[in-house]
Design a protein around this motif. Structure first.
Motif, mmCIF file in Angstrom:
data_model
loop_
_atom_site.group_PDB
_atom_site.id
_atom_site.type_symbol
_atom_site.label_atom_id
_atom_site.label_comp_id
_atom_site.label_asym_id
_atom_site.label_seq_id
_atom_site.Cartn_x
_atom_site.Cartn_y
_atom_site.Cartn_z
ATOM 1 N N LYS A 17 0.835 -1.210 0.000
ATOM 2 C CA LYS A 17 0.000 0.000 0.000
ATOM 3 C C LYS A 17 0.867 1.257 0.000
ATOM 4 C CE LYS A 17 -3.828 -2.201 2.369
ATOM 5 N NZ LYS A 17 -4.537 -2.327 3.653
ATOM 6 N N TRP A 18 1.923 1.246 0.789
ATOM 7 C CA TRP A 18 2.825 2.389 0.867
ATOM 8 C C TRP A 18 3.509 2.632 -0.473
ATOM 9 C CZ3 TRP A 18 8.171 2.478 0.236
ATOM 10 C CH2 TRP A 18 8.824 3.649 0.647
ATOM 11 N N SER A 19 3.832 1.549 -1.189
ATOM 12 C CA SER A 19 4.552 1.674 -2.454
ATOM 13 C C SER A 19 3.751 2.443 -3.504
ATOM 14 C CB SER A 19 4.934 0.301 -3.000
ATOM 15 O OG SER A 19 3.803 -0.390 -3.499
ATOM 16 N N ARG A 20 2.447 2.428 -3.394
ATOM 17 C CA ARG A 20 1.603 3.185 -4.333
ATOM 18 C C ARG A 20 1.933 4.668 -4.295
ATOM 19 N NH1 ARG A 20 -4.520 1.007 -3.549
ATOM 20 N NH2 ARG A 20 -4.216 -1.000 -4.555
ATOM 21 N N LYS A 21 2.177 5.170 -3.105
ATOM 22 C CA LYS A 21 2.485 6.599 -2.952
ATOM 23 C C LYS A 21 3.969 6.890 -3.157
ATOM 24 C CE LYS A 21 -0.554 6.513 0.807
ATOM 25 N NZ LYS A 21 -0.704 6.735 2.204
ATOM 26 N N ALA A 22 4.801 5.944 -2.776
ATOM 27 C CA ALA A 22 6.245 6.187 -2.762
ATOM 28 C C ALA A 22 6.898 6.045 -4.125
ATOM 29 C CB ALA A 22 6.913 5.238 -1.772
ATOM 30 N N GLY A 23 6.398 5.143 -4.948
ATOM 31 C CA GLY A 23 6.993 4.921 -6.259
ATOM 32 C C GLY A 23 8.048 3.833 -6.245
ATOM 33 N N ARG A 24 8.441 3.435 -7.422
ATOM 34 C CA ARG A 24 9.365 2.310 -7.610
ATOM 35 C C ARG A 24 10.732 2.548 -6.970
ATOM 36 N NH1 ARG A 24 9.781 -1.847 -11.983
ATOM 37 N NH2 ARG A 24 11.875 -2.676 -11.766
ATOM 38 N N THR A 25 11.307 3.703 -7.206
ATOM 39 C CA THR A 25 12.657 3.985 -6.717
ATOM 40 C C THR A 25 12.728 3.938 -5.197
ATOM 41 O OG1 THR A 25 13.076 5.345 -8.662
ATOM 42 C CG2 THR A 25 14.549 5.650 -6.797
ATOM 43 N N ALA A 26 11.751 4.524 -4.530
ATOM 44 C CA ALA A 26 11.737 4.533 -3.061
ATOM 45 C C ALA A 26 11.390 3.163 -2.496
ATOM 46 C CB ALA A 26 10.742 5.569 -2.554
ATOM 47 N N THR A 27 10.671 2.364 -3.256
ATOM 48 C CA THR A 27 10.239 1.051 -2.773
ATOM 49 C C THR A 27 11.357 0.014 -2.827
ATOM 50 O OG1 THR A 27 7.966 1.518 -3.437
ATOM 51 C CG2 THR A 27 8.517 -0.779 -3.072
ATOM 52 N N ARG A 28 12.312 0.166 -3.734
ATOM 53 C CA ARG A 28 13.370 -0.844 -3.887
ATOM 54 C C ARG A 28 14.161 -1.105 -2.605
ATOM 55 N NH1 ARG A 28 18.488 -2.430 -5.660
ATOM 56 N NH2 ARG A 28 18.358 -4.180 -7.115
ATOM 57 N N PRO A 29 14.688 -0.071 -1.920
ATOM 58 C CA PRO A 29 15.423 -0.376 -0.687
ATOM 59 C C PRO A 29 14.523 -0.983 0.396
ATOM 60 C CG PRO A 29 15.318 2.002 -1.041
ATOM 61 C CD PRO A 29 14.766 1.348 -2.264
ATOM 62 N N VAL A 30 13.259 -0.612 0.387
ATOM 63 C CA VAL A 30 12.323 -1.182 1.355
ATOM 64 C C VAL A 30 12.154 -2.679 1.088
ATOM 65 C CG1 VAL A 30 9.918 -1.138 2.143
ATOM 66 C CG2 VAL A 30 11.146 1.013 1.773
ATOM 67 N N LEU A 31 11.997 -3.041 -0.178
ATOM 68 C CA LEU A 31 11.880 -4.456 -0.525
ATOM 69 C C LEU A 31 13.166 -5.222 -0.210
ATOM 70 C CD1 LEU A 31 9.856 -4.578 -3.859
ATOM 71 C CD2 LEU A 31 9.206 -5.496 -1.630
ATOM 72 N N LEU A 32 14.299 -4.607 -0.453
ATOM 73 C CA LEU A 32 15.562 -5.269 -0.100
ATOM 74 C C LEU A 32 15.622 -5.554 1.395
ATOM 75 C CD1 LEU A 32 18.136 -3.391 -2.349
ATOM 76 C CD2 LEU A 32 17.452 -5.798 -2.520
ATOM 77 N N MET A 33 15.212 -4.598 2.205
ATOM 78 C CA MET A 33 15.199 -4.802 3.649
ATOM 79 C C MET A 33 14.184 -5.879 4.027
ATOM 80 S SD MET A 33 17.617 -3.077 4.983
ATOM 81 C CE MET A 33 18.467 -3.692 3.513
ATOM 82 N N TRP A 34 13.073 -5.932 3.303
ATOM 83 C CA TRP A 34 12.066 -6.966 3.520
ATOM 84 C C TRP A 34 12.693 -8.361 3.337
ATOM 85 C CZ3 TRP A 34 7.416 -8.573 5.023
ATOM 86 C CH2 TRP A 34 6.894 -9.736 4.464
ATOM 87 N N TYR A 35 13.430 -8.529 2.241
ATOM 88 C CA TYR A 35 14.040 -9.823 1.975
ATOM 89 C C TYR A 35 15.151 -10.148 2.973
ATOM 90 C CZ TYR A 35 11.249 -10.191 -2.219
ATOM 91 O OH TYR A 35 10.188 -10.283 -3.084
ATOM 92 N N VAL A 36 15.898 -9.145 3.394
ATOM 93 C CA VAL A 36 16.911 -9.366 4.428
ATOM 94 C C VAL A 36 16.235 -9.809 5.721
ATOM 95 C CG1 VAL A 36 18.619 -8.228 5.904
ATOM 96 C CG2 VAL A 36 18.627 -7.785 3.451
ATOM 97 N N MET A 37 15.135 -9.158 6.067
ATOM 98 C CA MET A 37 14.414 -9.492 7.293
ATOM 99 C C MET A 37 13.868 -10.924 7.243
ATOM 100 S SD MET A 37 11.231 -7.489 9.068
ATOM 101 C CE MET A 37 10.116 -7.855 7.727
ATOM 102 N N LYS A 38 13.441 -11.361 6.074
ATOM 103 C CA LYS A 38 12.872 -12.701 5.934
ATOM 104 C C LYS A 38 13.931 -13.806 5.863
ATOM 105 C CE LYS A 38 9.354 -13.852 4.298
ATOM 106 N NZ LYS A 38 8.166 -14.551 4.480
ATOM 107 N N SER A 39 15.166 -13.444 5.633
ATOM 108 C CA SER A 39 16.231 -14.425 5.471
ATOM 109 C C SER A 39 16.520 -15.160 6.781
ATOM 110 C CB SER A 39 17.508 -13.743 4.984
ATOM 111 O OG SER A 39 18.585 -14.655 4.998
ATOM 112 N N LYS A 40 16.722 -16.471 6.661
ATOM 113 C CA LYS A 40 17.080 -17.269 7.829
ATOM 114 C C LYS A 40 18.495 -16.944 8.314
ATOM 115 C CE LYS A 40 18.431 -21.398 5.160
ATOM 116 N NZ LYS A 40 19.534 -20.805 4.534
ATOM 117 N N ASP A 41 19.301 -16.309 7.460
ATOM 118 C CA ASP A 41 20.676 -15.976 7.807
ATOM 119 C C ASP A 41 20.816 -14.659 8.562
ATOM 120 O OD1 ASP A 41 21.541 -18.313 6.526
ATOM 121 O OD2 ASP A 41 21.672 -17.290 4.595
#
Length: 122
Positions: A17-41
């Motif tokens: 939902k936040w990405s709708r307002k933020a746009g692609r460029t601002a969403t990329r680091p957020v998604l990267l952090m999402w995947y880091v957070m989900k990592s078992k490592d």
């Protein structure tokens, strides 16, 4: 002692939902952090730091109100995300970068309502 679990599903929906307002460029680091957070490592303490920072970024609660202080109000969020990415970049793998880009392509595809920018021809 109670153990709290991160509600990944709710956070992912909020990021979308936040990405709708933020746009692609601002969403990329957020998604990267999402995947880091989900990592078992990723250590649990770092997962909680990422969760807290992402929650602060996407939830409508601000320490500095962006409506009253337009430029300064966004600085706390941008600074929080920049520091987070810098500290957690050691966990970002090439696979995470690919997953983030694939997800961005889905969310911001040309046929969808989520477009990063529009070219205006004169």
């Amino acid at each position: 002692m109670a153990i709290f679990n991160i509600d990944y599903k709710a956070l992912r929906e909020s990021i979308f939902k936040w990405s709708r307002k933020a746009g692609r460029t601002a969403t990329r680091p957020v998604l990267l952090m999402w995947y880091v957070m989900k990592s078992k490592d990723t250590p649990r303490a770092d997962k909680w730091a990422i969760f807290a920072s992402l929650a602060y970024l996407i939830l409508p609660i601000d320490i500095l109100d962006s409506k009253r202080l337009p430029v300064i109000g966004w600085l706390d969020e941008v600074t929080s995300l920049a520091i987070l990415v810098q500290k957690m970049s050691k966990y970002i793998t090439p696979e995470m970068e690919i997953m983030a880009d694939v997800q961005l392509d889905r969310w911001f595809s040309t046929g969808s309502e989520y477009i990063e920018y529009e070219l205006i021809e004169g």
